[in-house]
Design an enzyme around this catalytic site. Sequence first.
Site, PDB file in Angstrom:
ATOM      1  N   ASP A  67      69.413  29.884  53.617  1.00 35.22           N
ATOM      2  CA  ASP A  67      69.575  28.537  53.071  1.00 35.22           C
ATOM      3  C   ASP A  67      70.849  27.848  53.548  1.00 35.22           C
ATOM      4  O   ASP A  67      71.756  28.490  54.081  1.00 35.22           O
ATOM      5  CB  ASP A  67      69.544  28.570  51.531  1.00 35.22           C
ATOM      6  CG  ASP A  67      70.192  29.807  50.942  1.00 35.22           C
ATOM      7  OD1 ASP A  67      71.075  30.378  51.599  1.00 35.22           O
ATOM      8  OD2 ASP A  67      69.828  30.211  49.830  1.00 35.22           O
ATOM      9  N   ASN A 136      69.590  33.204  37.189  1.00 36.36           N
ATOM     10  CA  ASN A 136      68.325  32.656  36.666  1.00 36.36           C
ATOM     11  C   ASN A 136      67.106  33.235  37.391  1.00 36.36           C
ATOM     12  O   ASN A 136      65.995  32.743  37.233  1.00 36.36           O
ATOM     13  CB  ASN A 136      68.317  31.123  36.763  1.00 36.36           C
ATOM     14  CG  ASN A 136      68.369  30.634  38.211  1.00 36.36           C
ATOM     15  OD1 ASN A 136      68.433  31.434  39.142  1.00 36.36           O
ATOM     16  ND2 ASN A 136      68.341  29.327  38.400  1.00 36.36           N
ATOM     17  N   HIS A 138      66.639  33.349  40.720  1.00 37.80           N
ATOM     18  CA  HIS A 138      66.255  32.751  42.004  1.00 37.80           C
ATOM     19  C   HIS A 138      66.509  33.700  43.171  1.00 37.80           C
ATOM     20  O   HIS A 138      67.346  34.597  43.079  1.00 37.80           O
ATOM     21  CB  HIS A 138      66.914  31.375  42.228  1.00 37.80           C
ATOM     22  CG  HIS A 138      68.385  31.391  42.528  1.00 37.80           C
ATOM     23  ND1 HIS A 138      69.240  30.386  42.120  1.00 37.80           N
ATOM     24  CD2 HIS A 138      69.173  32.253  43.219  1.00 37.80           C
ATOM     25  CE1 HIS A 138      70.452  30.640  42.549  1.00 37.80           C
ATOM     26  NE2 HIS A 138      70.442  31.770  43.217  1.00 37.80           N
ATOM     27  N   GLU A 143      64.391  28.128  43.090  1.00 43.25           N
ATOM     28  CA  GLU A 143      64.752  28.084  41.681  1.00 43.25           C
ATOM     29  C   GLU A 143      63.509  28.273  40.797  1.00 43.25           C
ATOM     30  O   GLU A 143      62.378  28.094  41.278  1.00 43.25           O
ATOM     31  CB  GLU A 143      65.403  26.727  41.358  1.00 43.25           C
ATOM     32  CG  GLU A 143      66.685  26.436  42.142  1.00 43.25           C
ATOM     33  CD  GLU A 143      67.911  27.178  41.598  1.00 43.25           C
ATOM     34  OE1 GLU A 143      67.773  28.270  41.022  1.00 43.25           O
ATOM     35  OE2 GLU A 143      69.027  26.650  41.774  1.00 43.25           O
TER      36      GLU A 143
HETATM   37  C1  F6R Z   1      72.208  32.505  49.011  1.00 43.76           C
HETATM   38  C2  F6R Z   1      71.115  33.166  48.279  1.00 43.76           C
HETATM   39  C3  F6R Z   1      71.165  33.175  46.789  1.00 43.76           C
HETATM   40  C4  F6R Z   1      72.221  34.175  46.291  1.00 43.76           C
HETATM   41  C5  F6R Z   1      72.275  34.167  44.779  1.00 43.76           C
HETATM   42  C6  F6R Z   1      73.349  35.102  44.257  1.00 43.76           C
HETATM   43  O1  F6R Z   1      71.997  32.606  50.405  1.00 43.76           O
HETATM   44  O2  F6R Z   1      70.206  33.657  48.870  1.00 43.76           O
HETATM   45  O3  F6R Z   1      69.910  33.504  46.282  1.00 43.76           O
HETATM   46  O4  F6R Z   1      71.886  35.456  46.747  1.00 43.76           O
HETATM   47  O5  F6R Z   1      72.554  32.869  44.326  1.00 43.76           O
HETATM   48  O6  F6R Z   1      74.601  34.589  44.554  1.00 43.76           O
HETATM   49  P1  F6R Z   1      75.908  35.453  44.264  1.00 43.76           P
HETATM   50  O7  F6R Z   1      75.840  36.627  45.163  1.00 43.76           O
HETATM   51  O8  F6R Z   1      77.047  34.520  44.617  1.00 43.76           O
HETATM   52  O9  F6R Z   1      75.867  35.823  42.826  1.00 43.76           O
END
Ligand code: F6R
Length: 247
Positions: A67, A136, A138, A143
């Site tokens: 992303d 959450n 995701h 999301e």
């Molecule tokens: C970002 C991604 C997101 C993160 C998730 C956890 O490239 O794929 O799904 O893996 O938001 O983020 P952290 O590791 O910062 O808790």
Amino acid sequence: MNVKVVPEAKAVGREAARAVAAFILRHPRTVLGLATGTTMVPFYEDLVRLYREGLLDFSQVTTFNLDEYCGVGADDPRSYHSFMREHLFRWVNLDATRIHLPDGMVEDAGSECERYEAVIDGAGGIDLQVLGIGVNGHIGFNEPHTGLGTITHVTNLDPGTVTRNQRVTGATEPLPHTAISVGVKTIMRARHLLLLAFGRDKAEALSQALEGPITDEVPASVLQLHPDLRVILDQDAAAKLQKTFLS
Ligand code: F6R
């Protein structure tokens, strides 16, 4: 599903780096799906260490990140381009022409999504996708309630996701509320998945994702259907799982 529970965050990174290194040693032309965020920091640290020790060669590896924020340029410190450069790309021998992230600066984000999906297809799809998980549930920036059949698309981020990421990135400029994300379907098409998490704040999401019903309320729950899912968690992140997983 194969779940491994290790004592703490650094061990999650170490185990994951070993698993990815072993994969690349067996398949030097791996198409590797990458993620960003705090979970990935110790993992990339260990991958870089293995590279420096001469155990890893990225020269034929192709990467696709999950992303990127819309309206944020590659040199902007908030961008995932910057994150990846800082934590992995500048330290290893990846060929710049084989590194791929969505371009958040294009005028027509819809066409960029189509282009990105086509480049993934052209590379033969993802061999091994590394994933983190949001509090959450995701994965990527898929999301809750955005559907489980998506390919690369423009997505509105949950306010909670933006607030959390703003805090953990420490960026002074506000983060955008839209992003381009690889879709759930694209993730599920990867031949192998590796999900990483640490910390108590991920425990509820993991319990729902790995042991709850499969629902787009918790996008990561769809991972239960993947034929080759490996999960590496620390004890805190595994705290709410009912089954006992041997480490
Ligand atoms: C970002 C991604 C997101 C993160 C998730 C956890 O490239 O794929 O799904 O893996 O938001 O983020 P952290 O590791 O910062 O808790």
